[in-house]
Motif scaffolding. Structure first.
Motif, PDB file in Angstrom:
ATOM      1  N   ALA A   1       0.829  -1.205   0.000  1.00 56.49           N
ATOM      2  CA  ALA A   1       0.000   0.000   0.000  1.00 56.49           C
ATOM      3  C   ALA A   1       0.865   1.257   0.000  1.00 56.49           C
ATOM      4  CB  ALA A   1      -0.920  -0.007   1.220  1.00 56.49           C
ATOM      5  N   LEU A   2       1.965   1.231   0.742  1.00 57.67           N
ATOM      6  CA  LEU A   2       2.862   2.385   0.796  1.00 57.67           C
ATOM      7  C   LEU A   2       3.495   2.654  -0.568  1.00 57.67           C
ATOM      8  CD1 LEU A   2       4.233   4.509   2.624  1.00 57.67           C
ATOM      9  CD2 LEU A   2       6.037   2.820   3.059  1.00 57.67           C
ATOM     10  N   ILE A   3       3.912   1.587  -1.255  1.00 54.14           N
ATOM     11  CA  ILE A   3       4.511   1.749  -2.586  1.00 54.14           C
ATOM     12  C   ILE A   3       3.480   2.306  -3.569  1.00 54.14           C
ATOM     13  CG2 ILE A   3       5.480   0.499  -4.545  1.00 54.14           C
ATOM     14  CD1 ILE A   3       6.772  -1.420  -2.539  1.00 54.14           C
ATOM     15  N   ALA A   4       2.260   1.759  -3.522  1.00 53.01           N
ATOM     16  CA  ALA A   4       1.204   2.235  -4.417  1.00 53.01           C
ATOM     17  C   ALA A   4       0.884   3.708  -4.158  1.00 53.01           C
ATOM     18  CB  ALA A   4      -0.044   1.373  -4.241  1.00 53.01           C
ATOM     19  N   PHE A   5       0.806   4.086  -2.880  1.00 50.88           N
ATOM     20  CA  PHE A   5       0.505   5.480  -2.531  1.00 50.88           C
ATOM     21  C   PHE A   5       1.646   6.394  -2.965  1.00 50.88           C
ATOM     22  CE2 PHE A   5       0.121   8.977   0.691  1.00 50.88           C
ATOM     23  CZ  PHE A   5      -1.092   9.476   0.222  1.00 50.88           C
ATOM     24  N   GLY A   6       2.885   5.894  -2.813  1.00 44.87           N
ATOM     25  CA  GLY A   6       4.034   6.693  -3.232  1.00 44.87           C
ATOM     26  C   GLY A   6       4.043   6.917  -4.737  1.00 44.87           C
ATOM     27  N   CYS A   7       3.682   5.885  -5.497  1.00 43.56           N
ATOM     28  CA  CYS A   7       3.602   6.031  -6.962  1.00 43.56           C
ATOM     29  C   CYS A   7       2.517   7.031  -7.344  1.00 43.56           C
ATOM     30  CB  CYS A   7       3.325   4.676  -7.612  1.00 43.56           C
ATOM     31  SG  CYS A   7       4.718   3.521  -7.547  1.00 43.56           S
ATOM     32  N   TYR A   8       1.415   7.004  -6.618  1.00 43.63           N
ATOM     33  CA  TYR A   8       0.308   7.928  -6.905  1.00 43.63           C
ATOM     34  C   TYR A   8       0.734   9.374  -6.654  1.00 43.63           C
ATOM     35  CZ  TYR A   8      -4.153  10.363  -6.328  1.00 43.63           C
ATOM     36  OH  TYR A   8      -5.186  11.255  -6.418  1.00 43.63           O
ATOM     37  N   LEU A   9       1.399   9.608  -5.526  1.00 44.15           N
ATOM     38  CA  LEU A   9       1.814  10.973  -5.193  1.00 44.15           C
ATOM     39  C   LEU A   9       2.921  11.473  -6.123  1.00 44.15           C
ATOM     40  CD1 LEU A   9       1.909  10.904  -1.276  1.00 44.15           C
ATOM     41  CD2 LEU A   9       0.138  11.870  -2.760  1.00 44.15           C
ATOM     42  N   ALA A  10       3.788  10.543  -6.563  1.00 47.10           N
ATOM     43  CA  ALA A  10       4.940  10.947  -7.368  1.00 47.10           C
ATOM     44  C   ALA A  10       4.669  10.860  -8.866  1.00 47.10           C
ATOM     45  CB  ALA A  10       6.145  10.071  -7.010  1.00 47.10           C
ATOM     46  N   ALA A  11       3.409  10.665  -9.256  1.00 49.86           N
ATOM     47  CA  ALA A  11       3.089  10.467 -10.680  1.00 49.86           C
ATOM     48  C   ALA A  11       3.561  11.645 -11.541  1.00 49.86           C
ATOM     49  CB  ALA A  11       1.586  10.245 -10.845  1.00 49.86           C
ATOM     50  N   ALA A  12       3.272  12.862 -11.093  1.00 53.84           N
ATOM     51  CA  ALA A  12       3.649  14.035 -11.894  1.00 53.84           C
ATOM     52  C   ALA A  12       5.165  14.181 -12.020  1.00 53.84           C
ATOM     53  CB  ALA A  12       3.028  15.293 -11.287  1.00 53.84           C
ATOM     54  N   PRO A  13       5.924  14.145 -10.903  1.00 48.09           N
ATOM     55  CA  PRO A  13       7.386  14.237 -11.041  1.00 48.09           C
ATOM     56  C   PRO A  13       7.981  13.099 -11.877  1.00 48.09           C
ATOM     57  CG  PRO A  13       6.732  14.588  -8.766  1.00 48.09           C
ATOM     58  CD  PRO A  13       5.508  14.138  -9.497  1.00 48.09           C
ATOM     59  N   LEU A  14       7.445  11.885 -11.737  1.00 49.16           N
ATOM     60  CA  LEU A  14       7.957  10.750 -12.508  1.00 49.16           C
ATOM     61  C   LEU A  14       7.707  10.940 -14.000  1.00 49.16           C
ATOM     62  CD1 LEU A  14       6.858   7.782 -10.212  1.00 49.16           C
ATOM     63  CD2 LEU A  14       9.207   8.439 -10.734  1.00 49.16           C
ATOM     64  N   THR A  15       6.539  11.498 -14.330  1.00 47.46           N
ATOM     65  CA  THR A  15       6.225  11.754 -15.741  1.00 47.46           C
ATOM     66  C   THR A  15       7.176  12.787 -16.328  1.00 47.46           C
ATOM     67  OG1 THR A  15       3.890  11.264 -15.317  1.00 47.46           O
ATOM     68  CG2 THR A  15       4.418  12.440 -17.352  1.00 47.46           C
ATOM     69  N   GLN A  16       7.493  13.812 -15.551  1.00 48.79           N
ATOM     70  CA  GLN A  16       8.407  14.854 -16.015  1.00 48.79           C
ATOM     71  C   GLN A  16       9.836  14.346 -16.183  1.00 48.79           C
ATOM     72  OE1 GLN A  16       7.977  18.032 -13.186  1.00 48.79           O
ATOM     73  NE2 GLN A  16       5.885  18.541 -13.816  1.00 48.79           N
ATOM     74  N   MET A  17      10.177  13.255 -15.489  1.00 44.14           N
ATOM     75  CA  MET A  17      11.532  12.702 -15.590  1.00 44.14           C
ATOM     76  C   MET A  17      11.792  12.056 -16.948  1.00 44.14           C
ATOM     77  SD  MET A  17      11.969  10.892 -11.858  1.00 44.14           S
ATOM     78  CE  MET A  17      13.513  10.099 -12.316  1.00 44.14           C
ATOM     79  N   GLY A  18      10.727  11.750 -17.702  1.00 46.16           N
ATOM     80  CA  GLY A  18      10.911  11.101 -18.998  1.00 46.16           C
ATOM     81  C   GLY A  18      11.515   9.721 -18.845  1.00 46.16           C
ATOM     82  N   GLN A  19      12.594   9.465 -19.601  1.00 40.51           N
ATOM     83  CA  GLN A  19      13.208   8.145 -19.523  1.00 40.51           C
ATOM     84  C   GLN A  19      13.932   7.901 -18.200  1.00 40.51           C
ATOM     85  OE1 GLN A  19      15.544   6.848 -22.813  1.00 40.51           O
ATOM     86  NE2 GLN A  19      14.015   7.392 -24.349  1.00 40.51           N
ATOM     87  N   GLY A  20      14.133   8.944 -17.437  1.00 38.48           N
ATOM     88  CA  GLY A  20      14.712   8.752 -16.106  1.00 38.48           C
ATOM     89  C   GLY A  20      13.832   7.896 -15.219  1.00 38.48           C
TER      90      GLY A  20
END
Length: 629
Positions: free
Chosen positions: A183-202
């Motif tokens: 649950a913690l990993i899933a919640f972390g992915c949800y919160l970090a969706a925007a920054p992760l998208t901006q990272m591109g291939q990173g």
């Protein structure tokens, strides 16, 4: 008395609950086992009937491929559920095995919980995928595509229920910890969706290096680690629905070439049970068992012969080691030497047809499987000669060998002739399989059914080994479980490969690899090192399926023959698979030989080192791979 009475009264519901869970689990397992076994038998019958109709009566069955394809997806998904029930899904246990008993119990809970998380996440998209496939129709049978696609949610549901029932037997604290972590990993992915998208291939590093690496190291089954990493990446950084993942997994598992996997797994078990491998070994032992290093030569020869039948390294070792190891121990060979030679011979014979890895390469790259089967023989023979030299040098060098070890005695020619006559029907099996493909009687996918029919015939009529109706069911179930585990990995790797391709990683990797110093030679050397590492961590088929589609186009662009490149990377991967401390098949060899893994850690490197030199020679002399094409 009162306290004891209270304990008994309050404990009863829990006892009833546990008993109910065991009953449900038993019935679920029985249903899955019966359906999976029936699917295996049906596939064998359909393919064999198709061969007979085409080759004997010259009236091909136009519907046989469609029916076989439909049943194949059901076999793959039921087999994967059965693999969940039997804990057969491939996983890296090197790090987990070094934890305390408490840590190992938590890791086991995590492995089951992570598998359940993916199956639960993909169940609804799988149902959507069934609805999407309802508009398709098979040309010959006229069946809706949903009949075939329904196998995916059914298999996922059976696997999810099996995971839930297994979790019920774990400590509630471990279950709570695993649920909290997921649950913690899933919640972390949800919160970090925007920054992760901006990272591109990173973001690829986060999910396919960090997340995936952590899951594999923690002992999560490799197929589910692939699937979770892919799903998490797509949900966090794209708007792609998970039904696309289901579709890609279906596409990966449904390649008809892969139908050879369960057929050859079943054939390998028949070879062992019917005594076919035993009589082959007896003939080789009578022929060369008396010379210096003779029993080592027998083991190498037996691995070459059996590899040409079963296609599975574990099946090969299980057929040869129990027959040879007792006699080799009597002659003074140490356990470490035995397991080292067995593991090295497994790596040596990776390209002997019908190798399951070659079948996987053909399915994901489009290379002719007949060409791969033809090319795979000579490289294995070259490496067997290399190991033969090492075995000759090592013979008599073992300081732990007892002085009272009996001297090998040359078998009389009458015994050699007698064992040859007995083994002749068994020795004809690889020839029969090869000839059926070359003469066009059967395809490489179908030919295993000819081998199955022939093995049944000689096993029942000539050798009369341990083949009974009672023994058939365990073989069918083992075939379904092992095949399901392999095919689920292929499907998961295909989905992951698609995600990497869509991200642009494949294009960037191709550009980077083409700029490796040294051109084609540099690329080959880098590929050898890469696949040794990948083989040791991901096992053979996942490594090939995931990186094959990315690297084979680069090899072609650099002017490297694709069949030659396939031989090089398969042998490199084999070195990694059998190399301690990470190689999974090294530990399989230890289990089969009933030898401690530590016994071979110092001795095996001489064998693997010589195999590496032999591999370099094969890489620099393409004719070894392509001379007979």
């Amino acid at each position: 008395m009162s306290a004891a009475h209270n304990l008994e009264v309050h404990g009863t519901p829990f006892e009833h609950g546990a008993q109910h869970e065991r009953t449900v689990e038993r019935w679920l397992r029985r249903v899955v086992e019966l359906l999976a076994a029936a699917a295996v038998v049906a596939e064998v019958v359909i393919l064999f009937v198709g061969i007979v109709a085409r080759a004997v009566f010259h009236q091909p069955l136009i519907w046989s491929d469609e029916l076989a394809s439909t049943l194949f997806l059901w076999l793959a998904m039921l087999g994967s559920a059965l693999a969940v029930q039997r804990s057969c899904h491939m996983r890296l246990t090197f790090f987990v095995s070094r934890l305390s008993p408490r840590g190992q119990a938590w890791a086991e809970t995590l492995a089951v919980g992570a598998s359940a998380a993916f199956l639960a996440m993909v169940l609804h998209p799988a149902l959507d995928y069934v609805q999407d496939q309802a508009f398709a129709q098979t040309p010959a049978l006229g069946w809706s595509g949903s009949v075939r696609a329904l196998a995916i949610p059914v298999g996922c549901a059976a696997g999810l229920m099996s995971c839930a029932l297994r979790l019920a037997r774990h400590d509630w604290r471990d279950i709570a910890g695993v649920i909290s972590l997921i649950a913690l990993i899933a919640f972390g992915c949800y919160l970090a969706a925007a920054p992760l998208t901006q990272m591109g291939q990173g973001a690829l590093l986060v999910f396919f290096v960090g997340f995936l690496g952590a899951a594999v190291v923690a002992g999560v089954p490799i197929a589910f680690a692939f699937s979770l990493a892919t799903s998490a990446y797509l949900l966090s950084t794209t708007s792609t629905p998970l039904s696309v993942v289901v579709g890609r997994m279906d596409e990966g598992m449904s390649t008809l070439i892969l139908l050879a996997v369960p057929m050859f797994v079943l054939l390998g078990q028949l070879v062992h049970v019917t005594g076919v491998a035993r009589v082959m070994v007896a003939f080789l032992a009578a022929l060369v068992g008396h010379v210096r290093g003779g029993m080592s030569y027998v083991l190498l020869g037996a691995m070459l012969l059996v590899s040409g039948i079963s296609g599975s390294k574990t099946a090969d070792m299980a057929a040869v080691a129990p027959v040879l190891f007792p006699e080799m121990r009597k002659r003074g060979m140490a356990d470490g030497e035995l397991v080292s030679l067995l593991a090295a011979s497994g790596a040596m014979s990776e390209t002997i047809p019908p190798s399951l890895v070659l079948i996987a390469i053909a399915s994901v790259t489009g290379i002719s499987i007949a060409a791969l089967f033809t090319a795979g023989i000579l490289p294995a023979i070259v490496l067997s000669l290399v190991l033969g030299v090492v075995a000759w040098w090592r013979a008599g060098q073992d300081e732990s060998a007892p002085e009272s070890s009996p001297k090998p005695v040359r078998a009389p020619w009458s015994q050699v002739g007698r064992t040859f006559v007995i083994a002749l029907p068994a020795l004809l099996l690889p020839v029969l399989i090869r000839s059926a493909v070359v003469e066009g009687i059967a395809t490489a996918t179908e030919v295993s059914t000819i081998g199955i029919a022939y093995s049944l015939a000689i096993g029942l009529l000539i050798y009369r080994g341990g083949l009974t109706w009672k023994a058939m069911m365990p073989m069918l179930l083992q075939t379904a479980a092992l095949s399901g585990a392999i095919l689920f990995i292929v499907g998961a790797a295909c989905a992951m490969g698609w995600a990497l391709t869509q991200s642009g990683f494949s294009h960037d990797l191709a550009e980077t690899m083409t700029k490796v110093p040294g051109g084609a030679i540099g690329f080959l050397l880098v590929s050898i090192v890469a696949f040794i590492v990948l083989g040791s961590v991901l096992e053979g088929i996942p490594a090939i399926v995931l990186f094959g589609p990315l690297l084979f186009p680069v090899a072609h662009q650099l002017g490297i023959n694709e069949v030659h490149y396939a031989m090089v990377v398969v042998l490199a991967m084999g070195l990694g698979v059998f190399a301690p401390p990470f190689g999974l098949c090294y530990y399989a060899a230890c289990i089969i030989g009933e030898i401690s893994p530590e016994a071979g850690l110092k001795r095996i490197w001489v064998y693997l080192g010589m195999l590496f030199l032999g591999l370099i020679a094969i890489a620099f002399v393409p004719w070894i791979s392509t001379g007979f094409l």
